[in-house]
Design a protein around this motif. Structure first.
Motif, PDB file in Angstrom:
ATOM      1  N   LYS A  33       0.811  -1.223   0.000  1.00  0.00           N
ATOM      2  CA  LYS A  33       0.000   0.000   0.000  1.00  0.00           C
ATOM      3  C   LYS A  33       0.842   1.271   0.000  1.00  0.00           C
ATOM      4  N   VAL A  34       2.136   1.136   0.304  1.00  0.00           N
ATOM      5  CA  VAL A  34       2.980   2.331   0.378  1.00  0.00           C
ATOM      6  C   VAL A  34       4.060   2.350  -0.706  1.00  0.00           C
ATOM      7  N   ALA A  35       3.803   1.655  -1.780  1.00  0.00           N
ATOM      8  CA  ALA A  35       4.783   1.620  -2.876  1.00  0.00           C
ATOM      9  C   ALA A  35       5.026   3.044  -3.394  1.00  0.00           C
ATOM     10  N   GLY A  36       6.285   3.330  -3.722  1.00  0.00           N
ATOM     11  CA  GLY A  36       6.638   4.633  -4.283  1.00  0.00           C
ATOM     12  C   GLY A  36       6.919   5.691  -3.229  1.00  0.00           C
ATOM     13  N   VAL A  37       6.969   5.312  -1.960  1.00  0.00           N
ATOM     14  CA  VAL A  37       7.250   6.257  -0.874  1.00  0.00           C
ATOM     15  C   VAL A  37       8.662   5.975  -0.380  1.00  0.00           C
ATOM     16  N   ASP A  38       9.354   7.009   0.131  1.00  0.00           N
ATOM     17  CA  ASP A  38      10.726   6.806   0.596  1.00  0.00           C
ATOM     18  C   ASP A  38      10.775   5.797   1.750  1.00  0.00           C
ATOM     19  N   GLU A  39      11.979   5.254   1.960  1.00  0.00           N
ATOM     20  CA  GLU A  39      12.152   4.155   2.913  1.00  0.00           C
ATOM     21  C   GLU A  39      11.781   4.549   4.342  1.00  0.00           C
ATOM     22  N   VAL A  40      12.131   5.747   4.772  1.00  0.00           N
ATOM     23  CA  VAL A  40      11.837   6.188   6.142  1.00  0.00           C
ATOM     24  C   VAL A  40      10.327   6.271   6.361  1.00  0.00           C
ATOM     25  N   THR A  41       9.605   6.843   5.414  1.00  0.00           N
ATOM     26  CA  THR A  41       8.144   6.959   5.507  1.00  0.00           C
ATOM     27  C   THR A  41       7.504   5.578   5.458  1.00  0.00           C
TER      28      THR A  41
END
Length: 196
Positions: A172-180
């Protein structure tokens, strides 16, 4: 001395009777209550008899209310008793009514707990701790909660459940930076009761 002068069917519902005391309507109760109390014309109407009739009347009202609630959704025994109390039923009568419904097979805390768990984990896994808390909110006993959790989760470890939830959340969080991504997945795991 007060005396029962008549017992007549209620016009709107022949399953109920109006008890007349000294020619005045005193109480409207189910026909079954008339039979249980063995009420008869000419019988003395005592305060003890009035209390018994009122108790039977409250039990009948509680049972009718409970069956109406059960027809709309599933309930646990103590959860339904609490709802009856909220609706004005005496606590003892509410407990007596729901316990009788359990004996009669209308309520089953174990099956109810299993159904709630299946509902809660249908989309995303949850930890046993989270499920325990949710079942406690439904006023289910620790024993029923433990049995239902064991039955529904089987031999899945908490780590397996956490991993399954993390995988779902990562998609669900694909394309978001690793920390987020890490923060969101950890937050989701925490909300579902998994330890750090």
């Amino acid at each position: 001395m007060l005396t029962i002068t008549d017992i007549l069917p209620l016009e709107e519902d022949p399953n109920y009777r109006v008890v007349y005391v000294d020619n005045q309507p005193e109480i409207t109760i189910p026909t079954s209550t008339i039979e249980q109390l063995e009420l008869a014309i000419g019988q003395a109407w005592t305060s003890d008899l009035a209390t018994q009739a009122d108790t039977f009347d409250q039990i009948d009202e509680a049972k009718h209310m409970a069956l109406n609630l059960i027809s709309k959704k599933a309930w646990g025994v103590r959860e339904l008793a609490a709802r009856l109390v909220k609706r004005g039923i005496d606590t003892n009568i509410a407990l007596q009514t729901t316990e009788q419904l359990e004996e009669d097979g209308w309520l089953d805390d174990f099956k109810y707990a299993c159904a709630r768990i299946r509902d809660w984990i249908r989309v995303e896994p949850a930890s046993p701790r989270w499920l325990h808390r949710k079942l406690q909110e439904r006023l289910l006993s620790q024993e029923h909660a433990n049995e239902a959790i064991a039955a529904e989760l089987g031999d899945k470890s908490e780590q397996d459940l956490a991993t399954a939830l993390a995988i779902i959340r990562l998609t669900k969080v694909a394309g978001v930076d690793e920390v987020t991504t890490r923060r969101r997945v950890m937050s989701a795991l925490s909300r579902r009761g998994f330890s750090t």
